[in-house]
Scaffold this active site. Structure first.
Site, PDB file in Angstrom:
ATOM      1  N   ASN A  10       0.849  -1.229   0.128  1.00  0.00           N
ATOM      2  CA  ASN A  10      -0.014  -0.058  -0.192  1.00  0.00           C
ATOM      3  C   ASN A  10       0.817   1.419  -0.107  1.00  0.00           C
ATOM      4  OD1 ASN A  10      -1.786   2.025   0.293  1.00  0.00           O
ATOM      5  ND2 ASN A  10      -2.254   1.487   2.541  1.00  0.00           N
ATOM      6  N   TRP A  11       1.010   2.047  -1.109  1.00  0.00           N
ATOM      7  CA  TRP A  11       1.849   2.987  -1.380  1.00  0.00           C
ATOM      8  C   TRP A  11       1.521   4.248  -0.743  1.00  0.00           C
ATOM      9  CZ3 TRP A  11       4.384   3.115  -6.924  1.00  0.00           C
ATOM     10  CH2 TRP A  11       4.811   1.608  -7.323  1.00  0.00           C
ATOM     11  N   LYS A  12       0.140   4.354  -0.513  1.00  0.00           N
ATOM     12  CA  LYS A  12      -0.502   5.461   0.421  1.00  0.00           C
ATOM     13  C   LYS A  12      -0.196   6.666  -0.704  1.00  0.00           C
ATOM     14  CE  LYS A  12       0.438   3.607   4.783  1.00  0.00           C
ATOM     15  NZ  LYS A  12       0.170   3.633   6.221  1.00  0.00           N
ATOM     16  N   HIS A  96      -9.447   1.315   4.818  1.00  0.00           N
ATOM     17  CA  HIS A  96      -8.265   1.451   5.454  1.00  0.00           C
ATOM     18  C   HIS A  96      -8.455   2.508   6.826  1.00  0.00           C
ATOM     19  CE1 HIS A  96      -4.115   2.492   6.382  1.00  0.00           C
ATOM     20  NE2 HIS A  96      -3.624   1.450   5.705  1.00  0.00           N
ATOM     21  N   GLU A  98      -6.620   4.820   7.706  1.00  0.00           N
ATOM     22  CA  GLU A  98      -6.526   6.127   7.572  1.00  0.00           C
ATOM     23  C   GLU A  98      -7.657   6.769   6.761  1.00  0.00           C
ATOM     24  OE1 GLU A  98      -2.845   5.673   5.386  1.00  0.00           O
ATOM     25  OE2 GLU A  98      -2.007   5.103   7.148  1.00  0.00           O
ATOM     26  N   GLU A 168      -5.518  -4.775  10.622  1.00  0.00           N
ATOM     27  CA  GLU A 168      -4.284  -3.840  10.760  1.00  0.00           C
ATOM     28  C   GLU A 168      -4.609  -2.983  12.209  1.00  0.00           C
ATOM     29  OE1 GLU A 168      -2.441  -2.711   6.884  1.00  0.00           O
ATOM     30  OE2 GLU A 168      -4.298  -1.541   7.099  1.00  0.00           O
ATOM     31  N   GLY A 174       2.350   2.544  10.747  1.00  0.00           N
ATOM     32  CA  GLY A 174       3.204   3.526  10.537  1.00  0.00           C
ATOM     33  C   GLY A 174       4.149   3.800  11.768  1.00  0.00           C
ATOM     34  N   SER A 214       3.319  -2.148  10.165  1.00  0.00           N
ATOM     35  CA  SER A 214       4.854  -2.207  10.310  1.00  0.00           C
ATOM     36  C   SER A 214       5.543  -3.599   9.996  1.00  0.00           C
ATOM     37  CB  SER A 214       5.276  -1.873  11.767  1.00  0.00           C
ATOM     38  OG  SER A 214       4.755  -0.492  12.027  1.00  0.00           O
ATOM     39  N   GLY A 235       2.863  -1.154   4.218  1.00  0.00           N
ATOM     40  CA  GLY A 235       2.609   0.374   3.966  1.00  0.00           C
ATOM     41  C   GLY A 235       4.276   0.567   3.478  1.00  0.00           C
ATOM     42  N   GLY A 236       5.068   1.239   4.703  1.00  0.00           N
ATOM     43  CA  GLY A 236       6.583   1.926   4.484  1.00  0.00           C
ATOM     44  C   GLY A 236       7.399   1.049   3.763  1.00  0.00           C
TER      45      GLY A 236
HETATM   46  C1  PEP Z   1      -0.821   0.210   6.055  1.00  0.00           C
HETATM   47  O1  PEP Z   1      -0.768   1.183   5.440  1.00  0.00           O
HETATM   48  O2  PEP Z   1      -1.701  -0.692   5.973  1.00  0.00           O
HETATM   49  C2  PEP Z   1       0.293  -0.302   6.729  1.00  0.00           C
HETATM   50  C3  PEP Z   1       0.387  -1.380   7.327  1.00  0.00           C
HETATM   51  O3  PEP Z   1       1.415   0.627   6.937  1.00  0.00           O
HETATM   52  P1  PEP Z   1       2.859   0.345   7.654  1.00  0.00           P
HETATM   53  O4  PEP Z   1       3.446  -1.113   7.134  1.00  0.00           O
HETATM   54  O5  PEP Z   1       3.612   1.415   7.452  1.00  0.00           O
HETATM   55  O6  PEP Z   1       2.673   0.196   9.047  1.00  0.00           O
END
Ligand code: PEP
Length: 254
Positions: A10-12, A96, A98, A168, A174, A214, A235-236
């Site tokens: 997930n590049w956001k 999500h 966010e 999640e 993040g 994470s 994500g990251g």
């Molecule tokens: C996400 O955005 O779904 C996520 C899990 O982010 P991260 O891996 O950065 O925690």
């Protein structure tokens, strides 16, 4: 039938179309021989077209991070399921945290999006999970139950077979804080059991449940070794070719 591992990036709101082309080319080069893991990338809307061109006929699938449930019309700033399909998407992330927190998305809206995605032939990746204060107040399972009740309202057994769930925990997204393998397994087993109760054992056995929060190459093996963890929403660590492809390569249950 054994569930296949899925690693989804997930590049956001990151990467221009030009940057996306470079990243997808790098990922493609590294993962082209991998056939025991399903690989999905979810770039921002503006990079979908270029990403679709690059992944063409490879083992990488394309997803979007959001859409609106109406077909077309006066919805300024929104994008439809057919537009995503037209840009090469097979999957879409829905709900999500966010979007729930920053954009006030409700379970009612998320439910409409899930129904529309399935109708349009997109695989929904439904995100659920508790906030830190909810975990600390021992409300994790209540939150998961209530989210799934609302998000899956009037979704029948055939539609449920199309849905991927991502657990999640919001406190792990993040933040660098990952759920322990035991915490992840406990939540995933709980979710699978809810699916069994609402639908049946077969659907519960077949539903892919991803962990997100994470996840990186240093913790993926432990998380994925859990029986009910079927992959990750990343994500990251999905924004860098080396960290993402290393994670993909380590995503093996064996
Ligand atoms: C996400 O955005 O779904 C996520 C899990 O982010 P991260 O891996 O950065 O925690």
């Amino acid at each position: 039938m054994a569930r296949r591992i899925l690693i989804a990036g997930n590049w956001k709101m990151n990467k221009t179309a030009t940057e996306a082309a470079i990243l997808v080319n790098e990922i493609k080069r590294e993962v082209c021989d991998i056939d025991n893991v399903d690989i999905l990338i979810c770039p921002p809307f503006t990079a979908l077209s270029v990403a679709s061109d690059v992944i063409n006929e490879s083992n990488i699938s394309l997803g979007a991070q959001n859409f609106y449930f109406e077909e077309s019309g006066a919805y300024t700033g929104e994008i439809s399921a057919s537009m995503l399909k037209d840009n090469g998407c097979s999957h879409v992330i829905i709900g999500h945290s966010e979007r729930r927190v920053i954009f006030n998305e409700s379970d009612t809206l998320i439910n409409k999006k899930i129904k529309k995605a399935i109708e349009a032939g997109l695989t929904p990746i439904l995100c659920i999970g508790e906030k830190l204060e909810e975990r600390e107040a021992n409300k994790t399972f209540d939150v998961i139950t209530s989210q799934l009740e609302g998000d899956l309202k009037d979704i029948d057994v055939e539609a449920m077979k199309e849905i991927i769930i991502a657990y999640e925990p919001v406190w792990a997204i993040g933040t660098g804080k990952t759920a322990t393998a035991e915490q992840a397994q406990e939540a995933h087993a709980f979710i699978r059991n809810l699916i069994k109760e609402k639908y049946n054992q077969e659907v519960a056995n077949e539903t892919i449940i991803l962990y997100g929060g994470s996840m990186k190459s240093s913790n993926v093996e432990e998380l994925i070794s859990q029986p009910d963890v079927d992959g990750g929403l990343i994500g990251g660590a999905s924004l860098d070719a080396e960290s993402f492809t290393e994670l993909v390569k380590k995503s093996n249950k064996e």
